[in-house]
Scaffold this active site. Sequence first.
Site, short mmCIF file in Angstrom:
data_model
loop_
_atom_site.label_atom_id
_atom_site.label_comp_id
_atom_site.label_asym_id
_atom_site.label_seq_id
_atom_site.Cartn_x
_atom_site.Cartn_y
_atom_site.Cartn_z
N ASP A 93 74.18 17.18 52.82
CA ASP A 93 74.89 17.56 51.60
C ASP A 93 76.06 18.48 51.95
O ASP A 93 76.20 18.92 53.09
CB ASP A 93 73.93 18.22 50.58
N HIS A 108 73.69 16.51 61.57
CA HIS A 108 73.17 15.19 61.16
C HIS A 108 74.18 14.41 60.31
O HIS A 108 73.80 13.48 59.60
CB HIS A 108 71.86 15.35 60.39
N ASN A 200 61.39 30.91 55.17
CA ASN A 200 60.83 29.66 54.66
C ASN A 200 59.84 29.97 53.55
O ASN A 200 59.19 31.02 53.56
CB ASN A 200 60.13 28.89 55.80
N LEU A 201 59.71 29.03 52.64
CA LEU A 201 58.75 29.16 51.55
C LEU A 201 57.32 29.18 52.10
O LEU A 201 56.46 29.88 51.56
CB LEU A 201 58.94 27.95 50.63
N1 APR Z 1 63.19 28.09 50.13
C1 APR Z 1 62.92 28.13 51.46
N2 APR Z 1 62.31 27.13 52.12
C2 APR Z 1 61.96 26.04 51.40
C3 APR Z 1 62.19 25.93 50.01
C4 APR Z 1 62.84 27.03 49.36
N3 APR Z 1 63.11 27.03 48.06
N4 APR Z 1 61.70 24.73 49.59
C5 APR Z 1 61.20 24.12 50.67
N5 APR Z 1 61.33 24.90 51.76
C6 APR Z 1 60.96 24.58 53.15
C7 APR Z 1 59.65 23.85 53.30
O1 APR Z 1 58.56 24.78 53.41
C8 APR Z 1 59.85 23.07 54.59
O2 APR Z 1 59.49 23.85 55.74
O3 APR Z 1 61.94 23.68 53.63
C9 APR Z 1 61.38 22.85 54.64
C10 APR Z 1 61.80 21.42 54.38
O4 APR Z 1 61.36 20.62 55.45
P1 APR Z 1 61.78 19.08 55.57
O5 APR Z 1 61.57 18.41 54.25
O6 APR Z 1 61.08 18.52 56.74
O7 APR Z 1 63.36 19.13 55.80
P2 APR Z 1 64.16 19.42 57.15
O8 APR Z 1 63.42 20.36 58.03
O9 APR Z 1 65.54 19.77 56.77
O10 APR Z 1 64.16 17.98 57.83
C11 APR Z 1 64.81 17.84 59.07
O11 APR Z 1 64.44 15.48 59.05
O12 APR Z 1 64.35 13.53 57.84
C12 APR Z 1 65.10 14.26 58.72
O13 APR Z 1 67.41 14.13 59.11
C13 APR Z 1 66.46 14.60 58.17
O14 APR Z 1 67.74 16.62 58.45
C14 APR Z 1 66.47 16.12 58.13
C15 APR Z 1 65.43 16.47 59.19
#
Ligand code: APR
Length: 224
Positions: A93, A108, A200-201
């Site tokens: 995004d 990415h 992180n949450l």
């Molecule tokens: N505030 C802080 N942390 C949060 C919140 C929030 N409001 N909401 C969710 N989280 C945390 C979750 O606890 C989790 O650890 O964000 C994290 C999201 O993890 P993923 O869904 O795995 O996303 P991400 O780590 O960005 O994924 C990495 O995976 O699918 C691929 O290329 C894609 O860039 C992406 C990569």
Amino acid sequence: MHPPRIVVLTGAGISAESGLPTFRDADGLWEGHDPMTVATPEAYDDDPALVHRFYDERRAALARVRPNAAHRALARLEDALGDRLHLVTQNVDDLHERGGSRRVHHMHGRLRAAWCTACDERTAWDGPLGHRPPCPSCDVPALRPDVVWFGEVPHGMDEIEEALWECDLFVSIGTSGLVYPAAAFVHYAAGNGKETLELNLHASEASVDVGQSRRGPATDLVPA
Ligand code: APR
């Protein structure tokens, strides 16, 4: 004394409170879906229409959301630190940019960009790609989302490695720490004696390896 050098890595969690789903939380984009069917070069070869539909929907959703307090706080950090801040995001995004960040390292790729597989040009792109529009540079209808899929190499890894080597502090925000190479940044930083912090949450894969961990929503923790 110089201000610190900081590398910040963000993931889907920083954009969650703007209304964009994460990947692996409940109701996340991958829940009930196999990423391999929409986020690999093989998936695109097999069923380009399906892959375009997935990314066209996400590009359209991006137009409906706004940056939140966490994105804006990182923009203020850039105002204070200038190029001593290296902001790396796994997010495709553009909420960091819309929140005011000027230098964002999109490891990415970007949802609002198209990449022509015929002439290799990259173009800013806001509309859909599923109807196979011609490339503005070469006219061939060979545009794909300019995002890095599983099995592809993230952008600018050398630059990130150098920033991690030079930093004083590495901060990981809202990422599950399950996807490499980004998941290894904390090990690299800690292994080279850098301070490390996770926001992180919930507990994540990185939690055991970071020096300090804070739990809560990004819109509270990042400004604080
Ligand atoms: N505030 C802080 N942390 C949060 C919140 C929030 N409001 N909401 C969710 N989280 C945390 C979750 O606890 C989790 O650890 O964000 C994290 C999201 O993890 P993923 O869904 O795995 O996303 P991400 O780590 O960005 O994924 C990495 O995976 O699918 C691929 O290329 C894609 O860039 C992406 C990569």
